[in-house]
Design a protein around this motif. Sequence first.
Motif, PDB file in Angstrom:
ATOM      1  N   THR A  79       0.849  -1.195   0.000  1.00  0.00           N
ATOM      2  CA  THR A  79       0.000   0.000   0.000  1.00  0.00           C
ATOM      3  C   THR A  79       0.877   1.235   0.000  1.00  0.00           C
ATOM      4  N   ALA A  80       0.379   2.302  -0.611  1.00  0.00           N
ATOM      5  CA  ALA A  80       1.156   3.537  -0.692  1.00  0.00           C
ATOM      6  C   ALA A  80       1.362   4.128   0.693  1.00  0.00           C
ATOM      7  N   PRO A  81       2.517   4.710   0.964  1.00  0.00           N
ATOM      8  CA  PRO A  81       2.745   5.362   2.254  1.00  0.00           C
ATOM      9  C   PRO A  81       1.906   6.626   2.359  1.00  0.00           C
ATOM     10  N   THR A  82       1.528   6.985   3.582  1.00  0.00           N
ATOM     11  CA  THR A  82       0.798   8.230   3.764  1.00  0.00           C
ATOM     12  C   THR A  82       1.708   9.407   3.451  1.00  0.00           C
ATOM     13  N   SER A  83       1.098  10.497   3.026  1.00  0.00           N
ATOM     14  CA  SER A  83       1.862  11.684   2.623  1.00  0.00           C
ATOM     15  C   SER A  83       0.924  12.875   2.633  1.00  0.00           C
ATOM     16  N   GLU A  84       1.369  13.995   2.100  1.00  0.00           N
ATOM     17  CA  GLU A  84       0.496  15.163   1.958  1.00  0.00           C
ATOM     18  C   GLU A  84      -0.671  14.879   1.025  1.00  0.00           C
ATOM     19  N   ARG A  85      -0.537  13.850   0.189  1.00  0.00           N
ATOM     20  CA  ARG A  85      -1.562  13.541  -0.798  1.00  0.00           C
ATOM     21  C   ARG A  85      -2.505  12.427  -0.356  1.00  0.00           C
ATOM     22  N   ILE A  86      -2.107  11.660   0.641  1.00  0.00           N
ATOM     23  CA  ILE A  86      -2.843  10.440   0.977  1.00  0.00           C
ATOM     24  C   ILE A  86      -3.330  10.492   2.419  1.00  0.00           C
ATOM     25  N   LEU A  87      -4.607  10.195   2.607  1.00  0.00           N
ATOM     26  CA  LEU A  87      -5.216  10.250   3.931  1.00  0.00           C
ATOM     27  C   LEU A  87      -4.682   9.133   4.824  1.00  0.00           C
ATOM     28  N   ASP A  88      -4.422   9.467   6.068  1.00  0.00           N
ATOM     29  CA  ASP A  88      -3.940   8.506   7.053  1.00  0.00           C
ATOM     30  C   ASP A  88      -5.143   7.748   7.609  1.00  0.00           C
ATOM     31  N   GLY A  89      -5.593   6.751   6.878  1.00  0.00           N
ATOM     32  CA  GLY A  89      -6.819   6.040   7.212  1.00  0.00           C
ATOM     33  C   GLY A  89      -6.686   5.178   8.459  1.00  0.00           C
ATOM     34  N   VAL A  90      -7.706   5.216   9.312  1.00  0.00           N
ATOM     35  CA  VAL A  90      -7.705   4.407  10.531  1.00  0.00           C
ATOM     36  C   VAL A  90      -7.838   2.930  10.170  1.00  0.00           C
ATOM     37  N   THR A  91      -8.716   2.604   9.217  1.00  0.00           N
ATOM     38  CA  THR A  91      -8.848   1.215   8.776  1.00  0.00           C
ATOM     39  C   THR A  91      -7.550   0.749   8.132  1.00  0.00           C
ATOM     40  N   ARG A  92      -6.934   1.600   7.342  1.00  0.00           N
ATOM     41  CA  ARG A  92      -5.658   1.272   6.685  1.00  0.00           C
ATOM     42  C   ARG A  92      -4.611   0.850   7.702  1.00  0.00           C
ATOM     43  N   LYS A  93      -4.381   1.704   8.708  1.00  0.00           N
ATOM     44  CA  LYS A  93      -3.327   1.400   9.677  1.00  0.00           C
ATOM     45  C   LYS A  93      -3.688   0.184  10.531  1.00  0.00           C
ATOM     46  N   SER A  94      -4.977  -0.038  10.745  1.00  0.00           N
ATOM     47  CA  SER A  94      -5.405  -1.214  11.507  1.00  0.00           C
ATOM     48  C   SER A  94      -5.128  -2.494  10.720  1.00  0.00           C
ATOM     49  N   LEU A  95      -5.439  -2.480   9.429  1.00  0.00           N
ATOM     50  CA  LEU A  95      -5.181  -3.656   8.593  1.00  0.00           C
ATOM     51  C   LEU A  95      -3.690  -3.959   8.504  1.00  0.00           C
TER      52      LEU A  95
END
Length: 355
Positions: A249-265
């Motif tokens: 998965t793409a790393p979070t950045s200024e362009r990408i939302l730091d999703g709670v579901t993402r980090k949980s998965l």
Amino acid sequence: MSTTQANKIEIIKAPTTKINEVDFENLNFGSVFTDHLFECDFKNGEWQNPTIKPYAPFMMDPSSRVFHYGQAIFEGMKAYKDDNNDIWLFRPDENIKRFNSSAVRMAMPEVPEQLFTEGLNQLLKLDEAWIKKGLGNTLYIRPFMIATGFGVVANPSDEYKFMIILSPAKAYYSGEVKVLIAEHFSRAANGGIGAAKTAGNYAGQFYPTSLANKEGFQQVIWTDDATHTKLEEAGTMNVFFRINDTLVTAPTSERILDGVTRKSLIDMAKREGIAIEERSVLVSELIEGIKDGSLKEIFGAGTAAVVSPIKGFAYKEEYFELPKIEDSIALQLKEKLTNMQHKLTEDPFGWTVKI
């Protein structure tokens, strides 16, 4: 209407309930709301008058800054009820932190964590009958803040309204999802507001998504604004790719939302021994993967759907179908996460919070 005080929050109870008018087995996501809402105003440099009151429209000045300069942020959360009728939240601290990060980026005041938490908890307790037991039944929580200061001068507002509204929801099924990889449109740019959960980010997606819909695709996979070669998000969700047995998965950045579901998965995958990489994924890598068989799965991750498997994708007018697999990592992780959220299995991470 009766008025009481609870932890300095004024509570005005609705004289009647509309819950008996709701068909909880046939809910359109985000279209039905509970009896009450929470609101608090920011004026003269401070938050004041926190109130829970009956859900209803409210009046605003036509020159309110939210209408003219787009100062509006929001969050998406869920509440769950277990078999003992206890109410649980999932990682609410992460949502509060991200909400205030969005506020800072949009030149809006932060909401004190205690105010946010107390307002939400009191609201959930008042409308707890709307939270139904059973796997797949949830109460979607929408906290948001808008600029209410009046005047059309192009400056940040000096007044704001913070609100929380609640909407009962069933398990979110989007069916078979086919996506179009963006070649021209971008969701966000470096230095922009892509990492903020602000209204304008979503408004900007509607037009290119509508074009994709006309071509038979449900969503767009967004690419980077500079080269359109890096895959970033799928629709309004973070996106994962399974290449052989590794999740990428793409790393979070200024362009990408730091999703709670993402980090949980990500944390769950690591615990399960699933290899995971946070790095840029190129469009060319995706096409090579579908041709040589190394690309097994693509799925979106977000609060509403939790995990949304993607059936196939199109790029430069060529469509690629993903293989049908029995050992879907996406569905395995979704089951484990939803079971944890509903308290059907243990929570080894300490993510679930009892109200």
